[in-house]
Design an enzyme around this catalytic site. Structure first.
Site, PDB file in Angstrom:
ATOM      1  CE  LYS A 115      -4.408  -1.741   1.350  1.00 49.14           C
ATOM      2  NZ  LYS A 115      -5.613  -1.728   2.150  1.00 49.14           N
ATOM      3  CE  LYS A 196      -5.234  -8.057  -3.172  1.00 47.64           C
ATOM      4  NZ  LYS A 196      -5.716  -7.831  -1.873  1.00 47.64           N
ATOM      5  CE  LYS A 199     -14.575  -0.581  -7.162  1.00 42.39           C
ATOM      6  NZ  LYS A 199     -15.640  -0.080  -6.323  1.00 42.39           N
TER       7      LYS A 199
HETATM    8  P1  AMP Z   1     -10.923  -5.968   0.997  1.00 45.44           P
HETATM    9  O1  AMP Z   1     -11.859  -5.556  -0.095  1.00 45.44           O
HETATM   10  O2  AMP Z   1      -9.495  -5.775   0.661  1.00 45.44           O
HETATM   11  O3  AMP Z   1     -11.347  -5.422   2.342  1.00 45.44           O
HETATM   12  O4  AMP Z   1     -11.063  -7.552   1.107  1.00 45.44           O
HETATM   13  C1  AMP Z   1     -12.164  -8.192   1.681  1.00 45.44           C
HETATM   14  C2  AMP Z   1     -11.929  -9.684   1.716  1.00 45.44           C
HETATM   15  O5  AMP Z   1     -11.816 -10.198   0.382  1.00 45.44           O
HETATM   16  C3  AMP Z   1     -10.639 -10.082   2.423  1.00 45.44           C
HETATM   17  O6  AMP Z   1     -10.894 -11.259   3.169  1.00 45.44           O
HETATM   18  C4  AMP Z   1      -9.681 -10.363   1.313  1.00 45.44           C
HETATM   19  O7  AMP Z   1      -8.695 -11.318   1.664  1.00 45.44           O
HETATM   20  C5  AMP Z   1     -10.609 -10.929   0.250  1.00 45.44           C
HETATM   21  N1  AMP Z   1     -10.076 -10.699  -1.107  1.00 45.44           N
HETATM   22  C6  AMP Z   1      -9.837  -9.490  -1.688  1.00 45.44           C
HETATM   23  N2  AMP Z   1      -9.353  -9.644  -2.926  1.00 45.44           N
HETATM   24  C7  AMP Z   1      -9.296 -10.986  -3.158  1.00 45.44           C
HETATM   25  C8  AMP Z   1      -8.887 -11.798  -4.275  1.00 45.44           C
HETATM   26  N3  AMP Z   1      -8.458 -11.263  -5.398  1.00 45.44           N
HETATM   27  N4  AMP Z   1      -8.968 -13.148  -4.136  1.00 45.44           N
HETATM   28  C9  AMP Z   1      -9.425 -13.717  -2.991  1.00 45.44           C
HETATM   29  N5  AMP Z   1      -9.813 -13.003  -1.915  1.00 45.44           N
HETATM   30  C10 AMP Z   1      -9.755 -11.668  -1.984  1.00 45.44           C
HETATM   31  N1  TRP Z   2      -7.743  -5.857   6.429  1.00 45.58           N
HETATM   32  C1  TRP Z   2      -8.875  -6.528   5.861  1.00 45.58           C
HETATM   33  C2  TRP Z   2      -8.807  -6.391   4.333  1.00 45.58           C
HETATM   34  O1  TRP Z   2      -8.136  -5.543   3.811  1.00 45.58           O
HETATM   35  C3  TRP Z   2     -10.172  -5.983   6.375  1.00 45.58           C
HETATM   36  C4  TRP Z   2     -10.346  -6.222   7.844  1.00 45.58           C
HETATM   37  C5  TRP Z   2     -10.354  -5.270   8.828  1.00 45.58           C
HETATM   38  C6  TRP Z   2     -10.564  -7.464   8.485  1.00 45.58           C
HETATM   39  N2  TRP Z   2     -10.589  -5.838  10.048  1.00 45.58           N
HETATM   40  C7  TRP Z   2     -10.739  -7.185   9.874  1.00 45.58           C
HETATM   41  C8  TRP Z   2     -10.637  -8.777   8.034  1.00 45.58           C
HETATM   42  C9  TRP Z   2     -10.946  -8.200  10.806  1.00 45.58           C
HETATM   43  C10 TRP Z   2     -10.854  -9.783   8.971  1.00 45.58           C
HETATM   44  C11 TRP Z   2     -11.012  -9.488  10.349  1.00 45.58           C
HETATM   45  O2  TRP Z   2      -9.450  -7.138   3.643  1.00 45.58           O
END
Ligand code: AMP
Ligand code: TRP
Length: 327
Positions: A115, A196, A199
């Site tokens: 990030k 991966k 967005k």
């Molecule tokens: P985020 O949108 O980053 O908060 O992700 C929400 C959840 O989706 C988290 O558990 C991530 O590990 C999972 N995730 C996000 N992108 C992917 C991906 N490309 N493949 C599998 N899991 C994902």
């Molecule tokens: N860091 C996680 C992500 O980017 C989101 C998240 C915040 C999370 N708090 C959590 C996931 C607690 C599992 C449990 O996807």
């Protein structure tokens, strides 16, 4: 035996994509519906402050994420479903955890490094302490099992360590946490299949659950199928995996066979997959659009969830304040 406590969170990015779905959300729904666990699902808006989105976008995206999670099957009657900032104990516990976590452990976090590269002009302290807030999310509710995609495993391991550091310094109080992965813990980008699906790479890289059939089809037409180095094309592998998840067994094995014997036509694979994905999420799209007609109802659901969450969070914080000697 003690009941397993399921905890997971998601950033309010607005539109769920099939990576979120296959890596995490689909599993949340299965765990919830098994009736075997106490489940907490949280929209982590404080975490999103460490990113670059505007206040207005954040506000809209919280509502949209909530509508989409409900449309995808999260049932506020069965799970505690709420927004992080509605329960102030999250940031309070995060502060306590800041004081038991060595900086060197945070410096190892790959998401922080990624990030920081991605938002080089905004490497704020929140980005650095992000996993501590995540540990607080989970441990406030004594979460034991955390269903996430593979990119979050390091953070869940850190949560387990935070729990140990706290327990060692004060009292044996917090449980050990474990990540729960799905069969597809990492869905790859359509345009850069070595990365991966995310967005932050851009619109064309992801298929959103809410994408209309013509959009799904257009995005898949552009999906990269060329080999990159090795003999297997990662883009093709990704599309075949998706077909296995969203399509019929027959369709999936037909294309797998064709891939092996070299007769596969990528155009056919893409249009079959586009159809399957669009059908799979047809009900989702209807439900989502209905829910989005009534923002007040969504807000009410989230307030109810926050009430339930607050009871547990309040009691954990009372215990913690006593243990650390501030009350
Ligand atoms: P985020 O949108 O980053 O908060 O992700 C929400 C959840 O989706 C988290 O558990 C991530 O590990 C999972 N995730 C996000 N992108 C992917 C991906 N490309 N493949 C599998 N899991 C994902
Ligand atoms: N860091 C996680 C992500 O980017 C989101 C998240 C915040 C999370 N708090 C959590 C996931 C607690 C599992 C449990 O996807």
């Amino acid at each position: 035996m003690k009941k397993k406590i399921i905890y997971s969170g998601i950033q309010p990015t607005g539109n769920l994509h099939i990576g979120n779905y296959l890596g995490a959300v689909k599993n949340w729904v299965t765990l919830q519906n098994s009736g075997e666990y106490e489940c907490y699902f949280c929209i982590v808006d404080y975490h999103s402050l460490a990113g670059n989105i505007s206040a207005k976008d954040r506000h809209d995206q919280i509502i949209r994420t909530a509508a989409e999670l409900i449309a995808a099957g999260i049932d506020p009657e069965k799970s505690v479903f709420y927004v992080q900032s509605h329960v102030p104990e999250h940031t309070e516990l995060a502060w306590v955890f800041n004081t038991v976590t060595p900086i060197a452990e945070l410096e190892r976090m790959t998401q922080f490094k990624d990030k920081s590269e991605h938002q080089a002009k905004n490497i704020n302290a929140g980005l650095f302490t992000y996993p501590i807030l995540q540990a607080a999310d989970i441990l406030l509710y004594h979460g034991t099992h955390v269903p996430v995609g593979i990119d979050q495993v390091q953070h869940v391991e850190l949560t387990r360590d935070v729990s140990r550091w706290f327990n060692k310094r004060y009292d044996k109080y917090f449980p050990e946490t474990k990540a729960l992965l799905t069969e597809i813990p990492k869905v790859m980008s359509l345009l850069e299949p070595m990365k991966k699906m995310s967005k932050s790479l851009g619109e064309g890289h992801v298929i959103e659950l809410a994408d209309e059939p013509e959009v799904v089809s257009k995005k898949l037409k552009k999906a990269v199928t060329a080999t990159e180095g090795g003999d297997k094309a990662p883009g093709v592998e990704n599309l075949l995996t998706l077909l296995e998840q969203f399509g019929s067994k027959e369709a999936s094995s037909k294309f797998k066979e064709a891939e092996k014997d070299g007769s596969i036509r990528y155009g056919d694979l893409k249009s079959a997959l586009a159809n399957e994905i669009s059908n799979y999420f047809a009900d989702f799209r209807t439900k989502r659009n209905e829910l989005l007609e009534d923002h007040d109802k969504i807000a009410e659901i989230l307030m109810e969830g926050a009430k339930k969450a607050s009871e547990v969070a309040g009691s954990t914080m009372n215990d913690v304040r006593k243990m650390v000697g501030i009350r």
